[in-house]
Scaffold this active site. Structure first.
Site, mmCIF file in Angstrom:
data_model
loop_
_atom_site.group_PDB
_atom_site.id
_atom_site.type_symbol
_atom_site.label_atom_id
_atom_site.label_comp_id
_atom_site.label_asym_id
_atom_site.label_seq_id
_atom_site.Cartn_x
_atom_site.Cartn_y
_atom_site.Cartn_z
ATOM 1 N N ASP A 3 0.830 -1.212 0.000
ATOM 2 C CA ASP A 3 0.000 0.000 0.000
ATOM 3 C C ASP A 3 0.860 1.256 0.000
ATOM 4 O OD1 ASP A 3 -2.198 1.681 0.010
ATOM 5 O OD2 ASP A 3 -2.655 1.396 2.131
ATOM 6 N N ASN A 51 1.057 10.808 4.479
ATOM 7 C CA ASN A 51 -0.156 10.418 3.774
ATOM 8 C C ASN A 51 -0.639 11.582 2.907
ATOM 9 O OD1 ASN A 51 -2.914 9.255 3.248
ATOM 10 N ND2 ASN A 51 -2.076 7.630 4.528
ATOM 11 N N HIS A 60 -13.715 0.790 13.175
ATOM 12 C CA HIS A 60 -13.898 0.810 14.627
ATOM 13 C C HIS A 60 -12.608 0.633 15.422
ATOM 14 C CE1 HIS A 60 -18.229 1.303 14.768
ATOM 15 N NE2 HIS A 60 -18.308 0.484 13.730
HETATM 16 CA CA CA Z 1 -4.326 2.502 -0.331
#
Ligand code: CA
Length: 699
Positions: free
Chosen positions: A318, A406, A625
């Site tokens: 990722d 990010n 959550h």
């Molecule tokens: Ca991603």
């Protein structure tokens, strides 16, 4: 299918906006013949180069202590807020949760209009990272924005009336839009997200006047038997092996960053991770899997490929290259180079020549364990042994999927020659999901998240949490090294704004907006926002007066999934637009403390059932959550379930009782026994929390 959402009437917003705002003084001194011209924030990254550096200098290091709240506005939802406001002709436009759009008078805060595109709330199950939106685009009195369910919408900026809307995605697949569109000439450029769940990424250009599709560029090849949309995709297909990646989609979504060089007429797009994450399951014969995790340059006239640079070949982690990109001209080795700069998730800061994608340099800006370095000759990372988790899980690897950086925008201060990076260290244990099967519409990473869950053992847990950090890195892109760093209490802090007043503004996870000296990082001023801030501030000058504005409100991916890894983040979401000026004297109402009442029923389930419940929780529930059922403050903390909620648990989880809040029913995925096992795991977590607290108290 559309649902009408019960929201407060417009009048309520106006009352809220006005509740502690003093009327602006209408003295003749306020607007004088010598007032400086208005300076607004008219596009997402401030300029085509996306520098987010404003030359405004009325607010500076000498007077920033006098900065105060001018006005504020309470948003009607308490979910994540990530928008960059635009300020156009005296109006400030922001987006809220659920793709809402708001227009206010940028001086007084008066609400002019509100637009709700009525995103079906059950679409939330197809989102990886909260019901967020990063803002609108503007051209010639018209606004453009994307919706969570994949529409591109155009409004009249004056009154918020609808001009047109188009569906940009296949609604049978889990696509979403959270990023802001960009405008180039007569085209609006928009990407989409969904690679965690399984889609094929692309970016599209639509006509600003009528919303007709002008071009589309797919970032990864589809089924080779169906042919290729372009020669660039035919070349890309040679780097994929053993499919069938096209069944899950392959990934490569363009969900956030873009930049534009009008002189070169090149549009730069940041391309995301693979779907599934795990390359062994996506492309079992290996390969770089172009154009995943790449910066791709396109001709914006027709969407044709110009060049690419792949930051993470054969991505399995990722490690998106969707992070903010900034264009600048730097003197490197005595030669002025037009560069593009990015700090993608993989932890390396890159400088490329933006004319042709030539690799110039890459050095780590965060803690990196997956690669030893980027080879200066080839521009390729040297991957460390075991990092690809082909035989066994990795150890704690950095960065994790949340990234060393990010989506939170950086800024570039040209006089100081610094890029300010909202950097973080949040590790992850990557492991193959040995029982992986594609579950259309749900999470499909091909990884087993159980080894990554925070362990109960206090010593191991403390060791893992000890690696979690958040900082501001003031990065020198010529020296390729940090000049200084500011330590935060934890990760997931806000985007950056730098100004000509030698100031750097950033909100943080602890709930403050802070002004630092841009040259040294010394903190000069802060404001208690009562909620975590992740969005980037902006600044503008109207009638000679400079303002600073930020959308406050805790949320996004880490606050949903992070659990205890968010040391500073167990903070409530109080979503507000906050606008400041020198001498501003508005005040927020006092905040109620966030209180957790944990009072579970006795555990009656077996250890085996609890373990099964944990597995299912990590497959279906953790993404919203939180790890260990510890809420990051955005969604309900499931350790606090009341007897009433325990009684309703099947109706909520299988039946979708709370779908209006985005909690859909999982009856097509989970049986009654599955749901009971999840409930048993939640009861276990509640008792574990109470026992840990009792131990801590005894020490
Ligand atoms: Ca991603």
């Amino acid at each position: 299918m559309r649902y009408t959402i019960a929201l407060p009437a417009l009048g309520v917003f106006c009352l809220l906006a006005a509740c502690s705002r003093e009327p602006a003084p209408e003295t003749p001194e306020r607007v004088t013949a010598t007032a400086a011209p208005d300076v607004e924030w008219r596009q997402h990254g401030l300029d085509d180069a996306e520098t987010r550096h404003s030359p405004l200098a009325q607010i500076d290091t000498e007077n920033v202590a006098e900065l105060g709240l001018a006005w504020y506005f309470d948003y009607p939802t308490a979910r994540g807020k990530e928008a960059t406001p635009l300020v156009i002709d005296g109006t400030i436009y922001t987006t809220g949760s659920w793709s809402h759009v708001f227009a206010h008078d940028a001086r007084s805060g008066e609400l002019k209009w509100f637009y709700n595109p009525e995103v079906p709330r059950d679409w939330a199950v197809h989102l990886c990272c909260d019901v967020v939106n990063r803002g609108v685009a503007h051209r010639d009195g018209h606004l453009f924005f994307g919706t969570l369910d994949g529409r591109l919408v155009s409004l009249n900026a004056a009154d918020g009336s609808l001009r047109w809307e188009v569906q940009t995605t296949d609604t049978s697949k889990p696509y979403s839009i959270t990023g802001a569109p960009r405008i180039i000439d007569d085209k609006v450029i928009i990407g989409n997200g969904g690679a965690e769940l399984g889609v094929r990424g692309y970016v599209s250009a639509y006509d600003v006047d009528d919303g007709s599709l002008r071009w589309r560029f797919y970032t990864v090849p589809g089924d080779p038997e169906q042919g290729f949309e372009s020669p660039a995709l035919e070349r890309a297909a040679e780097t994929w092996g053993g499919g069938p990646w096209w069944e899950i989609g392959g990934g490569g979504t363009v969900w956030d960053s873009m930049a534009y060089d009008p002189a070169l007429n090149l549009l730069y797009i940041g391309v995301g991770n693979g779907a599934p994450w795990n390359r062994q399951l996506r492309s079992p014969d290996g390969g770089d899997n172009l154009y995943l995790s790449s910066i791709v340059a396109l001709n914006p006239d027709d969407g044709s490929y110009a060049w690419h640079y792949q930051t993470t070949p054969g991505d399995s982690w990722d490690y998106t290259a969707t992070q903010h990109m900034i264009l600048a001209d730097l003197v490197i080795d005595g030669e002025e180079r037009p560069v593009i700069m990015q700090a993608p998730k993989n932890g390396f800061f890159y400088v490329l020549d933006r004319r042709n994608g030539e690799f110039l340099a890459a050095e780590p800006y965060a803690t990196v364990t997956w690669a030893s370095h980027v080879d200066p000759e080839t521009g390729r990372p040297v991957v460390t042994e075991g990092a690809r988790y082909e035989d066994k899980p990795t150890g704690l690897q950095l960065p994790g999927p949340i990234g060393g950086h990010n989506w939170h925008p950086m800024s570039y201060h040209p006089e100081h020659g610094l890029v300010y990076i909202p950097r973080q260290d949040v590790g992850w244990v990557y492991a193959t999901d040995e029982e992986f099967e594609h579950r259309p519409g749900y999470w499909n990473t091909g990884t087993d998240s159980r080894p990554a869950a925070l362990p109960d053992d206090p010593a191991t847990k403390a060791a893992v949490l000890g690696t979690v950090r958040g900082t501001i890195v003031a990065w020198d892109p010529v020296a390729m090294a940090p000049r200084w760093e500011v330590e935060h209490a934890g990760p997931w802090n806000g985007g950056m704004l730098s100004t000509g007043g030698n100031l750097l503004f950033q909100g943080n996870a602890e709930g403050e907006l802070v002004a630092y000296r841009a040259d040294s990082g010394e903190a000069l001023w802060s404001f208690d926002a009562q909620t975590g801030i992740v969005a980037p501030p902006v600044t503008y000058r109207l009638d000679g007066e400079q303002y600073v504005a930020v959308v406050a409100g805790w949320g996004g991916s880490l606050p949903l999934v992070g659990g205890e890894a968010l040391t500073a983040g167990a903070i409530a979401n109080r979503s507000r637009l906050l606008v400041f000026k020198l001498g501003g004297d508005a005040a927020l109402p006092p905040a109620e403390p966030r209180e957790l009442v944990i009072d579970p029923p006795p555990q009656t389930a077996s250890a085996e059932t609890v373990s099964e419940g944990k597995k299912l929780y990590l497959q279906y529930c953790v993404f919203c959550h939180g790890d260990g059922a510890v809420s990051g403050g955005v969604t309900p903390d499931l350790r606090t379930l009341t007897p009433e909620k325990h009684a309703q648990f099947q109706a909520i989880v299988r039946g979708g009782l709370h779908w209006e809040r985005g909690m859909v029913g999982f009856s097509d995925q989970l049986g009654e026994n599955d749901v009971e096992a999840i409930r048993a795991y939640l009861v276990d977590r509640a008792h574990y929390t109470l026992a840990s607290a009792a131990e801590d108290a005894a020490e």
